[in-house]
Structures are given as structure tokens and as C-alpha cells.
Scaffold this motif. Sequence first.
Motif, PDB file in Angstrom:
ATOM      1  N   SER A  91       0.809  -1.215   0.000  1.00  0.00           N
ATOM      2  CA  SER A  91       0.000   0.000   0.000  1.00  0.00           C
ATOM      3  C   SER A  91       0.843   1.265   0.000  1.00  0.00           C
ATOM      4  N   ARG A  92       2.161   1.128   0.275  1.00  0.00           N
ATOM      5  CA  ARG A  92       3.036   2.302   0.288  1.00  0.00           C
ATOM      6  C   ARG A  92       3.618   2.609  -1.079  1.00  0.00           C
ATOM      7  N   THR A  93       3.158   1.932  -2.111  1.00  0.00           N
ATOM      8  CA  THR A  93       3.669   2.212  -3.448  1.00  0.00           C
ATOM      9  C   THR A  93       3.425   3.675  -3.824  1.00  0.00           C
ATOM     10  N   PRO A  94       4.386   4.315  -4.433  1.00  0.00           N
ATOM     11  CA  PRO A  94       4.196   5.709  -4.816  1.00  0.00           C
ATOM     12  C   PRO A  94       3.288   5.887  -6.028  1.00  0.00           C
ATOM     13  N   SER A  95       2.949   4.795  -6.686  1.00  0.00           N
ATOM     14  CA  SER A  95       2.109   4.893  -7.880  1.00  0.00           C
ATOM     15  C   SER A  95       1.143   3.716  -7.912  1.00  0.00           C
ATOM     16  N   GLY A  96      -0.084   3.948  -7.472  1.00  0.00           N
ATOM     17  CA  GLY A  96      -1.094   2.901  -7.474  1.00  0.00           C
ATOM     18  C   GLY A  96      -2.148   3.155  -8.527  1.00  0.00           C
ATOM     19  N   LEU A  97      -2.321   2.219  -9.448  1.00  0.00           N
ATOM     20  CA  LEU A  97      -3.345   2.375 -10.477  1.00  0.00           C
ATOM     21  C   LEU A  97      -4.705   1.995  -9.933  1.00  0.00           C
ATOM     22  N   VAL A  98      -5.728   2.716 -10.358  1.00  0.00           N
ATOM     23  CA  VAL A  98      -7.098   2.420  -9.957  1.00  0.00           C
ATOM     24  C   VAL A  98      -7.860   2.007 -11.213  1.00  0.00           C
ATOM     25  N   LEU A  99      -7.832   0.709 -11.463  1.00  0.00           N
ATOM     26  CA  LEU A  99      -8.499   0.102 -12.610  1.00  0.00           C
ATOM     27  C   LEU A  99      -9.076  -1.234 -12.167  1.00  0.00           C
ATOM     28  N   PRO A 100     -10.179  -1.662 -12.785  1.00  0.00           N
ATOM     29  CA  PRO A 100     -10.765  -2.956 -12.401  1.00  0.00           C
ATOM     30  C   PRO A 100     -10.075  -4.113 -13.093  1.00  0.00           C
ATOM     31  N   ARG A 101     -10.270  -5.297 -12.556  1.00  0.00           N
ATOM     32  CA  ARG A 101      -9.902  -6.507 -13.267  1.00  0.00           C
ATOM     33  C   ARG A 101     -11.011  -6.769 -14.269  1.00  0.00           C
ATOM     34  N   LEU A 102     -10.648  -6.980 -15.511  1.00  0.00           N
ATOM     35  CA  LEU A 102     -11.657  -7.112 -16.554  1.00  0.00           C
ATOM     36  C   LEU A 102     -12.262  -8.506 -16.574  1.00  0.00           C
ATOM     37  N   GLY A 103     -13.549  -8.551 -16.938  1.00  0.00           N
ATOM     38  CA  GLY A 103     -14.246  -9.816 -17.093  1.00  0.00           C
ATOM     39  C   GLY A 103     -15.268  -9.711 -18.203  1.00  0.00           C
ATOM     40  N   LEU A 119      -3.068   6.852  -7.983  1.00  0.00           N
ATOM     41  CA  LEU A 119      -3.147   7.283  -6.596  1.00  0.00           C
ATOM     42  C   LEU A 119      -1.759   7.265  -5.962  1.00  0.00           C
ATOM     43  N   ASP A 120      -1.456   8.332  -5.226  1.00  0.00           N
ATOM     44  CA  ASP A 120      -0.244   8.368  -4.404  1.00  0.00           C
ATOM     45  C   ASP A 120      -0.570   7.619  -3.120  1.00  0.00           C
ATOM     46  N   GLY A 121      -0.106   6.369  -3.017  1.00  0.00           N
ATOM     47  CA  GLY A 121      -0.487   5.507  -1.907  1.00  0.00           C
ATOM     48  C   GLY A 121      -0.170   6.076  -0.539  1.00  0.00           C
ATOM     49  N   GLY A 135     -11.500  14.047  -6.539  1.00  0.00           N
ATOM     50  CA  GLY A 135     -11.446  15.341  -5.869  1.00  0.00           C
ATOM     51  C   GLY A 135     -10.316  15.479  -4.885  1.00  0.00           C
ATOM     52  N   LEU A 136      -9.614  14.378  -4.576  1.00  0.00           N
ATOM     53  CA  LEU A 136      -8.479  14.441  -3.664  1.00  0.00           C
ATOM     54  C   LEU A 136      -7.215  14.837  -4.432  1.00  0.00           C
ATOM     55  N   ASP A 137      -6.370  15.648  -3.812  1.00  0.00           N
ATOM     56  CA  ASP A 137      -5.127  16.068  -4.457  1.00  0.00           C
ATOM     57  C   ASP A 137      -4.197  14.891  -4.718  1.00  0.00           C
ATOM     58  N   VAL A 138      -4.388  13.810  -3.972  1.00  0.00           N
ATOM     59  CA  VAL A 138      -3.482  12.658  -4.099  1.00  0.00           C
ATOM     60  C   VAL A 138      -3.914  11.714  -5.230  1.00  0.00           C
ATOM     61  N   TYR A 139      -4.984  12.079  -5.951  1.00  0.00           N
ATOM     62  CA  TYR A 139      -5.488  11.221  -7.020  1.00  0.00           C
ATOM     63  C   TYR A 139      -5.480  11.987  -8.340  1.00  0.00           C
ATOM     64  N   SER A 140      -4.822  11.422  -9.331  1.00  0.00           N
ATOM     65  CA  SER A 140      -4.823  11.992 -10.679  1.00  0.00           C
ATOM     66  C   SER A 140      -5.914  11.300 -11.471  1.00  0.00           C
ATOM     67  N   ALA A 141      -6.993  12.027 -11.735  1.00  0.00           N
ATOM     68  CA  ALA A 141      -8.201  11.401 -12.286  1.00  0.00           C
ATOM     69  C   ALA A 141      -8.415  11.735 -13.756  1.00  0.00           C
ATOM     70  N   GLY A 142      -7.353  11.717 -14.540  1.00  0.00           N
ATOM     71  CA  GLY A 142      -7.495  12.058 -15.946  1.00  0.00           C
ATOM     72  C   GLY A 142      -7.829  10.903 -16.850  1.00  0.00           C
ATOM     73  N   GLY A 143      -8.192   9.763 -16.282  1.00  0.00           N
ATOM     74  CA  GLY A 143      -8.497   8.598 -17.089  1.00  0.00           C
ATOM     75  C   GLY A 143      -7.301   7.663 -17.191  1.00  0.00           C
ATOM     76  N   ALA A 144      -7.548   6.473 -17.722  1.00  0.00           N
ATOM     77  CA  ALA A 144      -6.488   5.472 -17.871  1.00  0.00           C
ATOM     78  C   ALA A 144      -6.829   4.544 -19.020  1.00  0.00           C
ATOM     79  N   LEU A 145      -5.793   4.023 -19.658  1.00  0.00           N
ATOM     80  CA  LEU A 145      -5.956   3.037 -20.727  1.00  0.00           C
ATOM     81  C   LEU A 145      -5.698   1.646 -20.182  1.00  0.00           C
ATOM     82  N   HIS A 146      -6.520   0.700 -20.631  1.00  0.00           N
ATOM     83  CA  HIS A 146      -6.354  -0.705 -20.234  1.00  0.00           C
ATOM     84  C   HIS A 146      -6.199  -1.530 -21.502  1.00  0.00           C
ATOM     85  N   LEU A 147      -4.989  -2.003 -21.760  1.00  0.00           N
ATOM     86  CA  LEU A 147      -4.708  -2.852 -22.907  1.00  0.00           C
ATOM     87  C   LEU A 147      -4.895  -4.313 -22.524  1.00  0.00           C
TER      88      LEU A 147
END
Length: 640
Positions: free
Chosen positions: A292-304, A392-394, A327-339
Motif C-alpha cells: 500500500s506504500r507504493t508511490p504509484s497505485g493504479l485504480v483500474l478494475p480486473r476485466l471480465g 493514486l499516491d499511496g 477530488g483528492l489532491d493525491v489522485y490523478s483522475a485524468g483517465g487510464a488506458l487498459h490494454l
Amino acid sequence: MTARGPLPIPDLVWRDGAPTAVGYDDIYFNPEDGVAETRHVFLAGTGLPDRWRTARHFVIGELGFGTGLNFLCAWDLWNETRPRGGHLHFISVEGAPLTSDQLSSAHEAFPAFAKLSARLRGAYPPRARGAHLLPLADDVTLHLLFGEASDMLHGLEAQVDAWFLDGFAPAKNPAMWTGDVVREVARCSAPGTRLASFTVAGDVRRALQDAGFTVQKTPGFGRKREMVQATFEVTARPDDVPWFALPAPRAPGRIAVIGAGVAGVSCARALHRHGCDVTLIDNLDAYEAGASRTPSGLVLPRLGAALDAPARFYAQAHRLATATYRGLDVYSAGGALHLPPKPDQVARLEKTTLTGLFDPARVTLLSPEEASARAGTTVKSSALFFADGGQLDGPAYLNLAARGIGFRDNANVSAIARKGDAWHIFDEAHQLIMEADTIIVACAMAAARLLPEARLPLHARHGQITRVSGGTLPLPVAYGGYAAPAGSGLWIGATHTHAESEVAPAFDPQADQSNLAALAEVMPDLATTLEIKGHWFGIRATTPDQLPIAGPVVDAADFAKTFARLAHGDARQLPPVDYQPGLYAVTGLGSRGFASAPLLGEIVAAQILGLPSPVERDVRHMLHPARFTARDIRRGTVTA
């Protein structure tokens, strides 16, 4: 859940300021005075507010959310008359949710509710099938169940105090009023549960009577001469499988959460919101090495690509996680790509969009060219764009989320023991750290050591991410591994290799090369420009089925004896589980911790406090700590 595909968008026409559903030729509310009608039919019709004046938790169930008018009226009345320390849970089923714009237009008819309406519309969920948990205030939680009534009620676990049956008229929407739907309403009722409806249709009254309700006609509102009021008079038979049935709610008392990673903090936050006395316990030396202390945590679901329990869980978890972090400063909410993790799995991306578990306006399938345009570099495959995904900045999030919650740091828990009516928590010198009435063990791999009798099959996985310079991305990209912005460079990762213990191993130089090679497979142009500048590594806890563990803890040996007949397929007249009182576990989150932890915290908080479950019943079963023992019993491989 059986229905799939995007949720239908209602076709509305407006008459006298009120919406009418063209497909059903029926109104959403009385254009003459919809608020007064709701107060008469549903609030007064179920004995409110008198029935909630002494309630710690009061649960309203509704069929037909529509414009949300009934909820706004109930919320307004709750604010005026709520009991001290009380909490309102409002559960509503809707098969064709209004869009945000439609909801906004409808609410113009209720200026007295402008502030409540703004809060509801600000939290209004994506158009996705399944359960949506909306904590709208410290004392009000809205549970929206988007899908067909029979599907949504079948998975519901709640004891409802008052029912509002407000679907379109039975003649125009018969699927909302079937005997199966009414039996599910009864299953989620208790003796004394009250029910109200505008309809007095004979079929509906008879179905209610057959299900155990005493039904009477009472004066209706306005031009509607009569309405129905009913009271549930019998005890609904439990229909849960006994080996996964939950323990009876008990006063939680003082709660200790062992582990202050994202799992533990999420549990503590959910309980703290309900006014519980919660203390986090962690050893900060080990804490710094946790995943949980990772400096870079992705927030994406596991696909099914299916509608099974794992796909529904991760889709719902992603919705709640992004709503929690937004809305939190610790979260960059600009979207993400899932390949796709592998090139031959592109079709799986398209199937994911067809399940209906994601809002088509928020999750879109991109061609390689469109994905490349989003990423600003060549992407070799199609991709899903998650508009609400992010990074997310963990460490920063955990520090922020734990504010206001008691915290005992530098406490290395070595054992827990039940003594009398309380749990005792000991350090390595066998000195008492604290006593607690309820414990949640949420310390990743250490959970197996603290709960040996539960036989949790946890596996340690070493994960290393690599800091690089020489290139960047405008948004995170997941591809089995991932690449995420880090200032003028990137974090890329993460490895997933076997670890011998719960303690993080040393830096592995081969892991950095592995991370670069994985990136080169999907974004070759970007990979050629990068230079290694640093790294971070930690330990993840995983399970054999790659799903988290969340729920009450059993003694596996006693469980195996009690349910030995399952090995022969005999599940008749089995007794309920004998749980260890007040003992719960949340662990095994793997690489999806930041996406799954907020929902897992709400699940366990609901179990401890006896609240409506935020997830469907089969999802709760899927997460149960005893599922591995139950599986081994069926296979005949369990040992005493």
C-alpha cells in the motif's frame, strides 16, 4: 444477474412540469403535488417518522427509484426528525435510470429540496448494471441497484423496515410486480416491516398476502381513491447456505484494525463513518514496506467478459474507489488506458463493454490509432479507456484517510487471543498492546500468521516498480504491467514473483529489465528512450483464486467437522457456522488493492454492524474466508 447490455435510457415527455415515460405511458410523479403525494402514500403510509425515532439504523427499500423524489422526501424528513446517532439506509431498485440531465430537469419541480438534490446529483452514479453505494452524508447512505427488479432483489442481503412499492402501474410494467419479486420483498422483511403502494390491483394484494403480509386498503391521495398499506406478519425463512451464513450482529464495542495499509484504513474509515470506536495498529517499519506504500497505485478494475461474481465485484469496487478518491489532491483522475494482457485477448475488451457493468459513456473501446492518440506514443493494440480511472499516491492517501482515527504505530502485533469476552492483542515481547471487542486482521501476509486456525491460503508475491526518465505519458496505461506518469518521467512495473516470506526482499536488478521489456512489447517507441533512475519494491498477499478475502473468521478444523457432509453433496439441515466472536479478516488484495479496498471495507463494516450488504449475496460468498475450506471439503482434500 442474468440481464446484460447497456441499461435503457428512458424516453421522456414533459407534461405540466412532470416527466412521463413514453415506453410505459405512465407518470413519474403527480404533477399537481408530487411531494405531498409521496408524504401521504409512502412516508405516512409506513408509519414515518415515528417508526425511526428510536432506531440506530433504519432501512427503507424501494422498487422504482425514478426521479428520486421518494428518497428526497425521506431524506428531508430524516433530517428533521432523525434519532440521535441514527443512520438511514435507502435501498432503491431501478431498471431504466434517468440520465443526469433528466434527473436535473425533473428536480426543478422540487425547489424546496434544492440542496439535497444537488448532493444527490453530485454523487449520481454511472449508468452501469449492479449495486452502487452512495454515502451522501454521515448519517445517510443510498444504495442504488440498477437492473431488473428480480435480478437485483435476488442478490440483496438486507432487513428492510419499510418498503415503498412505486414502480409504474402493474398493467404497464408487470415485471415489477410478479410473485417472484414480491417473495423477494418478503425475504428481506422482518415481523413488523411496513409496506405502502399506490396500487390496489388485486393481483398485487394477493401476492403480498401469499408472501406473508397483512394487506389493507386505505384512503389514497388526491384523485386516487385508495392505496395499499401492509405489514409483514411472519418470520422469513433464511435461504442462505449455512456454511456462509453470517454471524448475528453484536455490539461492536471497541474495534481494533490490525494493519494500516489500504485494506485496514478502508475498514477503519467505513466503521468510523458509522460512529464506531476504531483504532488502527501497525508497525511503521513493516508498514513502509507494504504494497500500500507504493508511490504509484493504479485504480483500474480486473476485466471480465461475463456477468459472474468476480466481474461484478471488480466493476462495483472500481466505481466506489474512483468516487472515494475523486477530488483528492493525491489522485490523478485524468483517465487510464487498459490494454489486453496478451494480443489474442483483444476480443475480451469488446465483450467487457457489452456486459453492461460499465457506463458506455465512461468506458469506451479504442482502436490502436485512437489509443496511440490518447497515450501520445505508438500503442500496438486496441484498448479500453476508463474515463474515471487514474493514479493514486499511496502513502499520501493513507495519511489523509487515517486522519481522525486512533492510531497505534510502532506496534508489532505477534499474537491475538480471546480472553473472557474480549480479544487481547500482544506484541513480540508478549506485552498487551490493547484489548478489543472486535478485531479486523488486515495486515496482508501477516494475517496467516495471526490467524493460523483459519488456514488462510495466502501467498507472498514480490512486486518491483522502476522509475525511469527520458519519456512520459499523459495518463496511466495498464497492459499486464503498467506505466504511469511520475513528474517528467514514469513509474513502470510491476513484477509479480514468488517471495519466501512476508518481509520485502532486496532490490532485484533483473526486475527493472523485466519491466522495461514488458513496456517495449506494447509501446516500443516509448521504451527505446528510457533510462532507469530508481525503483521501489514491496510484498503483495494473494490467494489461489486471485480474489480477496473479506469476512468473519472460522476455525477451519471445526468448520470441516461441522460441514463434513458436503463431501458427499449432502447439505440438508446443516447447522450455522460457529464463528469466532468479533473476529474478521480482510487480506489477499493482490495487485488491485487500491481499486478493491474501499468496497471491501464497506462489506466488512456492514457485516459487523448488521447493515444492508453493499454487494450481492454470491459476491459475499465469493469473498468469504472459509471458501477454501468449503472447497476442500467438497473435493475430499480437507484435513482435520
